[in-house]
Write an enzyme that holds these catalytic residues in place. Structure first.
Site, PDB file in Angstrom:
ATOM      1  N   PHE A 191      -0.730  29.178 -10.491  1.00  0.00           N
ATOM      2  CA  PHE A 191       0.393  29.063 -11.660  1.00  0.00           C
ATOM      3  C   PHE A 191       1.286  27.834 -11.332  1.00  0.00           C
ATOM      4  CE2 PHE A 191       3.720  29.379 -14.523  1.00  0.00           C
ATOM      5  CZ  PHE A 191       3.145  29.446 -15.749  1.00  0.00           C
ATOM      6  N   ASP A 194       2.224  35.934  -4.700  1.00  0.00           N
ATOM      7  CA  ASP A 194       2.765  35.878  -5.942  1.00  0.00           C
ATOM      8  C   ASP A 194       2.007  37.018  -6.636  1.00  0.00           C
ATOM      9  OD1 ASP A 194       2.950  35.478  -8.833  1.00  0.00           O
ATOM     10  OD2 ASP A 194       3.350  33.437  -8.770  1.00  0.00           O
ATOM     11  N   TYR A 219       7.144  41.265 -17.140  1.00  0.00           N
ATOM     12  CA  TYR A 219       6.996  41.174 -18.615  1.00  0.00           C
ATOM     13  C   TYR A 219       5.357  41.325 -19.151  1.00  0.00           C
ATOM     14  CZ  TYR A 219       7.100  36.082 -17.792  1.00  0.00           C
ATOM     15  OH  TYR A 219       6.968  34.786 -17.304  1.00  0.00           O
ATOM     16  N   LYS A 220       4.333  41.292 -17.942  1.00  0.00           N
ATOM     17  CA  LYS A 220       3.183  41.223 -18.296  1.00  0.00           C
ATOM     18  C   LYS A 220       2.534  42.706 -18.060  1.00  0.00           C
ATOM     19  CE  LYS A 220       2.524  36.727 -16.253  1.00  0.00           C
ATOM     20  NZ  LYS A 220       2.232  35.779 -17.433  1.00  0.00           N
ATOM     21  N   ARG A 274      -8.632  33.236 -22.608  1.00  0.00           N
ATOM     22  CA  ARG A 274      -8.424  34.437 -21.599  1.00  0.00           C
ATOM     23  C   ARG A 274      -7.861  35.604 -22.196  1.00  0.00           C
ATOM     24  NH1 ARG A 274      -3.123  33.653 -17.775  1.00  0.00           N
ATOM     25  NH2 ARG A 274      -2.082  34.458 -19.853  1.00  0.00           N
TER      26      ARG A 274
END
Lengths: 414, 414
Positions: free
Chosen positions: A127, A199, A224-225, A373
């Site tokens: 990312f 990560d 937050y995922k 996705r």
């Protein structure tokens, strides 16, 4: 393998040991939300906790809530709670700042622990913020270099030269969903004398993570995922016990001080995980996260993983059977064991196809230039939701409704 | 000067041009809140905006709210709103991260803009996190040094040697309330060839600030004190137009990229103020702040300042008249023009006295080792509140009720 029909899929839901958890979430009955890997869904408990913090504490006790409501200790309280989901014993995780800021802290720490070495290795498919921050760290350290897997070498394993101080790896690739073998790669990194930084943005809350058992040095991740903390809820940082008191990070703000309320002139870092804190944290966002984490009480991570793989396997199977010939190509590993909790398909018109899906209540996301996705969140998704998503995708592709001119213009924020 | 009686004080309230603003706030009728300089009071609008973000946006539109509710642009939207309160034209302020993190960004930027110089000057009486962060910046730059006013030199003006790259100054001292002359000191710093960095934590929203007019280079500040954004609401950072595109800061996360959603491998910083962003921001906390800022629409900063000075002058006058002989010593400048919006008194038993006040509904705070600190927030305080606070202080001192054993133990978080 025969294609399961609706009745078979409904049976899968009926037999799902996690099915009752769905009731904890605030979900629209008209939608299938396959974007929990980008922004998780709120629970009722998260909303209630937020109200309590905003109304009763901020709006009632005001400044006293720093003590009476435990605001000041929230980062370590929530850190330890997240620790139980990522295989970290207490005292090694703190919730603070953003993933990007935390990457900065741990890469600096790692470089400091390997003074004779000057290279950071990362993945070109990372990312991007991880790479941007690694560039920032390198820019402040004379002679330091950033080398990327896939650009400066084919794989990380090939790049572990004696000048490598730190390796920054994404546990699950944000785009393809590919899952790295944390224990094996950490062992290889350690054999080469380097520090392993992971990560966990796309694995924390998505699958079992065992940081302590794998011997990981540092890790970061977002909340937050799959942890459903709310938009932009603060991130977390993990530092292994053996590095506490040794590691130094230059974002040495007052919340990382050994005695923050003594208001001393000189910095003396806390000897524990609090040293990875910097400044005052956004308490309202943090309290929504606290409420969100309650849903994990009693969740068996093995059951979570089994359901995650089964949901995604079903999705792949149904898409390939029902949407063949419309230009979709699987971008994720087919084998469940090598995959996180998401599935990506390439399509030449991915942006438009995704907009058409969203307009019909199937919410996934687009990643430039051509990726569709889909995230599979085992806490609240049902197998019938997977079926519904594929039915809509099939309809969008067969009818070519994605060619609707209103889907032509790509938004700046995706 | 005669001591005003209750009738005279009630007249002051009746003539207060800002008196209607008090209704915007959620205040307890039983308390006098003199700690808005530590944590501001919520407005009804802030609570409503927070609910809207949590329920309708996160709980409704979910991921789509990044576009449909403008989440992604909140930092610049709120930055420009705050800009109007601190004399900054649009495009120079962004709300992001914490004050500590922002100090790190701007000190690095300042050092980069003065490559032949290696010294940061700051105040020994600074809020400590500024010094701790300056230490962190210095630790990453070979040969860099931190020098402190009051330790390495008597005043900043005496310390502006040709090796000074940056000077970090608090506009209002957090402990004494002393106000620095921003325009004059900035001019002196510039004459010496250095960069002026101002910390506005205790002045933004407390008094008129004119960053552009004073020629300030960089500034930071918090939003949870006089701006009432809520506990730990995100901080702001100001960079003068002339430095945008020039200044570099190493917290180079994806929100600072010129094209964050292109997901490029290499970092290219935005040419404007967005470059001072780093990672994903806590949207719920940010939305409470957005609601809080609405109260400033139409507020005349001159009227605000006049009331602030009058409230504090009245407090000093009444305390010195009614509490003489009980060991209080004024720590703040007596002259209103040299003071922010707070008043501090020294007392040998400051911790206990403050606990006794709080137990009687007068909420101020304690700063180690011996400071009683009282903040005067013109938006919601009345002159009769000042009278009430002094009456209670007089009672606590005369009755010696601060000697109650329950006030003896000092809390860890103050």
């Amino acid at each position: 393998m025969t294609l399961p029909d609706r009745a078979a899929i409904e049976t899968m839901d009926a037999q799902d040991p996690l099915r009752a958890l769905r009731d904890a979430f605030i979900l629209s009955p008209d939608e299938v939300y396959l974007d929990g890997n980008s922004l998780g869904v709120p629970t009722h408990a998260a909303q209630e906790e937020l109200m309590r913090a905003a109304r009763d504490e901020w709006g009632g006790e005001l400044i006293r809530s720093w003590n009476t409501a435990g605001w000041f200790d929230l980062p370590v309280e929530l850190g330890d709670r997240i620790g139980t989901l990522i295989g970290a014993a207490p005292g090694q995780v703190v919730v603070a700042d953003t993933t990007s800021v935390n990457v900065y802290k741990v890469l600096h720490s790692a470089m400091g622990l390997r003074p004779g070495r000057n290279v950071i290795v990362a993945e070109s498919g990372s990312f991007p913020t991880d790479l941007y921050i690694a560039e920032g760290v390198v820019s402040t350290l004379p002679g330091a270099q950033l080398r990327l897997e896939g650009v400066d070498g084919p794989t990380i394993e090939d790049m572990l030269t004696p000048d490598v101080a730190a390796v920054l790896v994404n546990h699950v690739n944000y785009k393809t969903g590919e899952l790295r073998d944390m224990a094996a790669l950490t062992a290889r990194i350690h054999e080469a004398g380097a520090i392993a930084v992971w990560d966990l943005c796309h694995s924390a809350g998505a699958l079992p993570v065992e940081l302590d058992a794998a011997g990981v040095d540092f890790a970061v991740g977002c909340t937050y995922k799959y942890l459903n903390g709310g938009p932009g809820s603060p991130a977390f940082v993990y530092a292994a016990h053996r590095h506490l008191g040794q590691a130094r990070q230059p974002l040495s703000g007052w919340w990382g001080h050994a005695r923050p309320f003594a208001f001393e002139t000189g910095y003396e870092g806390d000897g524990g995980i609090r040293r990875f804190q910097c400044g005052t944290q956004p308490i309202l966002s943090m309290r929504a996260l606290k409420g969100a984490l309650a849903v994990w009480d009693g969740v068996d991570m093995g059951e979570l993983r089994a359901k995650s793989v089964a949901l995604a396997d079903l999705f792949i199977q149904l898409v390939e059977a029902r949407c063949a010939g419309f230009g979709l190509a699987l971008e994720s590993p087919r084998e469940g064991a090598r995959r996180g909790s998401q599935v990506s398909f390439r399509h030449d018109h991915a942006w438009q196809v995704m907009q058409a899906l969203i307009s019909r209540g199937v919410i996934g996301d687009f990643r430039a230039p051509s990726t569709l996705r889909f995230g599979f969140t085992p806490l609240y998704l049902r197998y019938v939701d997977v079926l519904r998503a594929v039915e809509v995708l099939e309809e969008v592709l067969k009818s070519e409704s994605w060619k609707d001119p209103r889907f032509a213009v790509q938004a700046a924020v995706t």
